[in-house]
Design an enzyme around this catalytic site. Structure first.
Site, PDB file in Angstrom:
ATOM      1  N   CYS A   1       0.847  -1.197   0.000  1.00 59.71           N
ATOM      2  CA  CYS A   1       0.000   0.000   0.000  1.00 59.71           C
ATOM      3  C   CYS A   1       0.886   1.252   0.000  1.00 59.71           C
ATOM      4  CB  CYS A   1      -0.873   0.016   1.241  1.00 59.71           C
ATOM      5  SG  CYS A   1      -1.874  -1.449   1.398  1.00 59.71           S
TER       6      CYS A   1
ATOM      7  N   ARG B   1       4.199   0.605  -7.010  1.00 62.74           N
ATOM      8  CA  ARG B   1       4.175  -0.387  -5.927  1.00 62.74           C
ATOM      9  C   ARG B   1       3.067  -1.413  -6.133  1.00 62.74           C
ATOM     10  NH1 ARG B   1       6.396   2.150  -1.034  1.00 62.74           N
ATOM     11  NH2 ARG B   1       4.934   1.019   0.252  1.00 62.74           N
TER      12      ARG B   1
ATOM     13  N   TRP C   1      -3.121  -2.228  -1.576  1.00 60.48           N
ATOM     14  CA  TRP C   1      -2.744  -3.551  -2.099  1.00 60.48           C
ATOM     15  C   TRP C   1      -3.454  -4.534  -1.164  1.00 60.48           C
ATOM     16  CZ3 TRP C   1      -0.390  -6.163  -5.945  1.00 60.48           C
ATOM     17  CH2 TRP C   1       0.062  -7.446  -5.690  1.00 60.48           C
TER      18      TRP C   1
ATOM     19  N   ASN D   1      -0.945   0.889   6.044  1.00 60.84           N
ATOM     20  CA  ASN D   1      -0.158  -0.050   5.248  1.00 60.84           C
ATOM     21  C   ASN D   1       0.328  -1.114   6.218  1.00 60.84           C
ATOM     22  OD1 ASN D   1       1.506  -1.401   3.540  1.00 60.84           O
ATOM     23  ND2 ASN D   1       3.076   0.200   3.410  1.00 60.84           N
TER      24      ASN D   1
ATOM     25  N   GLU E   1      14.826 -15.488 -20.182  1.00 58.97           N
ATOM     26  CA  GLU E   1      13.772 -14.471 -20.377  1.00 58.97           C
ATOM     27  C   GLU E   1      14.288 -13.049 -20.183  1.00 58.97           C
ATOM     28  OE1 GLU E   1      10.397 -14.290 -17.771  1.00 58.97           O
ATOM     29  OE2 GLU E   1      11.494 -15.177 -16.125  1.00 58.97           O
TER      30      GLU E   1
ATOM     31  N   LYS F   1       3.802  -9.154 -17.775  1.00 61.55           N
ATOM     32  CA  LYS F   1       3.836  -9.607 -16.381  1.00 61.55           C
ATOM     33  C   LYS F   1       2.728 -10.623 -16.133  1.00 61.55           C
ATOM     34  CE  LYS F   1       5.227 -10.000 -12.225  1.00 61.55           C
ATOM     35  NZ  LYS F   1       6.395 -10.889 -12.007  1.00 61.55           N
TER      36      LYS F   1
HETATM   37  C1  AGP Z   1       8.328 -15.875 -14.857  1.00 62.42           C
HETATM   38  O1  AGP Z   1       9.535 -15.163 -14.651  1.00 62.42           O
HETATM   39  C2  AGP Z   1       7.543 -15.348 -16.024  1.00 62.42           C
HETATM   40  N1  AGP Z   1       7.237 -13.978 -15.831  1.00 62.42           N
HETATM   41  C3  AGP Z   1       6.344 -16.216 -16.381  1.00 62.42           C
HETATM   42  O2  AGP Z   1       6.817 -17.509 -16.662  1.00 62.42           O
HETATM   43  C4  AGP Z   1       5.278 -16.359 -15.268  1.00 62.42           C
HETATM   44  O3  AGP Z   1       5.797 -17.117 -14.205  1.00 62.42           O
HETATM   45  C5  AGP Z   1       4.064 -17.099 -15.867  1.00 62.42           C
HETATM   46  O4  AGP Z   1       3.528 -16.309 -16.908  1.00 62.42           O
HETATM   47  C6  AGP Z   1       2.973 -17.397 -14.827  1.00 62.42           C
HETATM   48  O5  AGP Z   1       2.480 -16.182 -14.328  1.00 62.42           O
HETATM   49  P1  AGP Z   1       1.524 -16.236 -13.022  1.00 62.42           P
HETATM   50  O6  AGP Z   1       2.379 -16.800 -11.913  1.00 62.42           O
HETATM   51  O7  AGP Z   1       1.108 -14.828 -12.789  1.00 62.42           O
HETATM   52  O8  AGP Z   1       0.377 -17.152 -13.325  1.00 62.42           O
END
Ligand code: AGP
Length: 609
Positions: free
Chosen positions: A2, A27, A74, A100, A489, A604
């Site tokens: 938060c 954050r 959060w 927080n 990656e 992400k």
């Molecule tokens: C991991 O470093 C990657 N960003 C990717 O493999 C990630 O773990 C995968 O997409 C699963 O994401 P989630 O844990 O949010 O389900």
């Protein structure tokens, strides 16, 4: 995590607070709100979703006031919603609070406030308890009321408080959650983090644990828990805004690697009862349920899947039940055998990965009990599960997952121990020792992070390898997959993980003189076998970088370099051995000039098929 921002002065508090909250967006949050003192009342606006939603709600209302507090939430207790957003008000709406942290005894405090003071809670949150506590103690002296309320609270908290009849005062308290005070001219600030204030002030007070801060436009006074005023040196901020968001780290990924000891401690310490048994809050499985499972699936993607590989090993060993691990994109289309004796464990940092969500729905449709291990409170995977085990790693900003992975591992250990203890497949003595060993991990990890400089040096020598192999046996094999994914990656090097025993079945044909092979050799009972595999690749000219337990100097004769992890029991080495691999990937990618926090082609959270 938060975000808190407060202002007291002659400018428009709402404008300054909203601007500060925007600088804390990195954050991670799911709702936002602001409260100001206006004409003897508290004016409150809050909304689920982004700060833009809050601004739309406020519209043209200037919320004219020179005193206010704001918050980005959060979620920990209570899903993201308007009513669960902060600030929270006391019953008489004379007090507003932003918080927080986590109030560990909020259930008993809610009970007391409801039964003894007739308080009707508006939200599901632990934070509202703080507002109601201060409200029942408030008789005109805000500091007094805050001290009395804090004396009844247990947990971690950074709070800021305003009162309707105190137009030029903010009171704030810090305990195990960040809080700073900004020193202006004719105005003063309170915040969770430096970026929120950088635009306005460069001189701050760093508030320490168990300290209370009283801010007016012309003064900032700090008091200890005995209410003695304490002096504090002024900290002069030299960072720019971007660096400050990362708290001085060059990248979020590095910051999150270093947050792992704290994350691991949070994940386990809040889940132990006074007698050392595990309290799996959010999980309602009974002993009968656990004994009724004849199969467990662990299903996930990417790094979360790699956590499941460790989970399989641990849960089978401790709970003596067959565990199958699968990637979600395969599980959902192979018509898996699932029935009402199946426990389906979904692991997901974001809780929004579409493949994982779809696999969960498929398992549920076939009658499975669904337990999810998730970092984002109130996410889709969490909402659609029968039981949720939150990792409490805090927001993970870097695309490459680090602290989410290790806290997922910790959840695997706790689930395995809980099930084994309930089923009687492990003794209380074994259980107690295992828990003690897990509690030691955070300190061991803190110590091993001090070797990061060695890894940084290695990366300068090895960053230009075009192909890298990761090999291991048993748990080391599971961790080698994660080490390989981290490297590929963020550095875009073609890295490859394989069970060491499989090398001779084809892959060893690829080993050339100079090929980098990262060998994980932490499993005592498999060490001799692993040594043979190391010698096999060494004989073909490989450059061997080994990961081993402190004390094993013999491996140095078979390796070009060795990275050591603190000695510990074989079962919990993944919590430690993955970190040198995370750091290696990070420093190699930095040497290669890659965009570490936002690697090309990656997101992400993969919310598409
Ligand atoms: C991991 O470093 C990657 N960003 C990717 O493999 C990630 O773990 C995968 O997409 C699963 O994401 P989630 O844990 O949010 O389900």
């Amino acid at each position: 995590m938060c975000g808190i921002v407060g202002y007291v002065g002659s400018d428009n508090a709402k404008e300054i607070i909203i601007d500060g909250l925007k600088r804390l967006e990195y954050r991670g949050y799911d709702s936002a709100g602001v409260a100001v003192v206006q004409d003897g009342k508290i004016l409150l606006k809050k909304h689920v979703g982004g700060i833009a939603n809050l601004e739309n709600l406020i519209g043209d209302d200037p919320m004219a006031s020179g005193t206010g507090i704001g918050h980005t939430r959060w979620a920990t207790h209570g899903a993201p919603s308007d009513v669960n957003a902060h600030p929270h008000l006391s019953a008489d709406e004379q007090i507003a609070v932003v918080h927080n942290g986590i109030i560990e005894n909020y259930v008993e405090l809610r009970k007391m406030l409801t039964e003894q003071h007739g308080i009707r809670f508006r939200s599901e949150t632990d934070s509202e308890v703080i507002a109601q506590l201060i409200g029942i103690h408030y008789e005109g002296n805000l500091e007094d009321a805050v001290y009395k309320a804090v004396a009844q609270m247990r947990g971690a908290y950074a709070i800021s408080v305003i009162a309707a009849d105190q137009p030029e005062k903010i009171v704030a308290v810090r305990k195990d959650a960040p809080l700073i005070a900004g020193l202006g001219k004719g105005c003063n600030f309170i915040a969770s983090d430096i970026p929120a204030l950088l635009k306005y002030v460069k001189e701050i007070y760093l508030i320490e644990n168990n300290e209370t801060v009283v801010l007016t436009p012309d003064s900032v006074k700090i008091y200890d828990d005995e209410r003695n005023e304490v002096s504090r040196d002024v900290f002069h901020v030299t960072w720019d805004a971007d660096a400050a968001e990362k708290e001085g780290y060059e990248h979020f990924m590095l910051k999150e690697i270093y947050e792992q000891p704290k994350g691991l401690h949070e994940t386990i310490s809040r889940r132990l009862n006074e007698d050392g048994t595990i309290k799996l809050d959010g999980i309602s499985m009974t002993r009968e349920d656990i004994e009724g499972f004849n199969k467990i699936y662990i299903v996930a993607c990417g790094t979360a899947y790699h956590a499941g590989l460790v989970g399989k090993y641990i849960i089978e060993k401790l709970a003596k039940v067959p565990v199958e691990v699968d990637v979600a994109s395969e599980f959902r289309y192979r018509d898996p055998y699932v029935d009402d004796k199946t426990l389906f464990i979904a692991i997901s940092q974001s809780g929004e990965t579409l493949d994982t969500l779809a696999a969960l729905r498929e398992a549920k449709r076939k009658g499975a009990r669904v337990l999810s291990v998730v970092n984002v409170v109130g996410s889709s995977v969490a909402r659609e599960s029968d039981d949720v085990f939150y990792t409490w790693a805090g927001p993970e900003i870097a695309v490459a997952s680090t602290k989410a992975y290790t806290t997922q591992l910790m959840c695997m250990y706790l689930i395995g121990l809980y099930m084994g203890y309930e089923k009687g497949t492990i003794t209380r003595e074994y259980y107690d020792q295992f828990i003690a060993d897990l509690m030691d991990v955070s300190g061991k990890l803190e110590a091993s992070l001090k070797n990061a400089g060695i890894i940084e040096g290695l990366s300068r020598m090895l960053y230009n390898k075009e192909q890298v192999f990761f090999i291991g046996r048993g748990l080391d094999s599971s961790v080698s997959y994660e080490g390989s994914l981290k490297l590929k990656e963020i550095s875009y090097i073609n890295s490859f993980a394989i069970a060491a025993g499989e090398l001779k079945h084809g892959t060893i044909a690829l080993i050339e003189p100079g090929t980098l092979v990262v060998t994980l050799a932490t499993q005592d009972f498999l060490y001799e076998k692993m040594l043979s595999n190391i010698q096999e690749v060494k004989a073909r000219g490989a450059h061997v970088l080994s990961i081993a337990k402190e004390g094993n100097t013999e491996i140095e004769t078979h390796s070009n370099e060795v990275l050591y992890i603190p000695a510990c029991r074989d079962e919990i080495t993944p919590l430690l051995s993955v970190v040198p691999l995370q750091l290696f990937a990070y420093y190699v990618a930095r040497e290669r000039g890659c965009n570490i926090d936002k690697p090309k082609n990656l997101a992400k959270s993969v919310t598409v098929e």
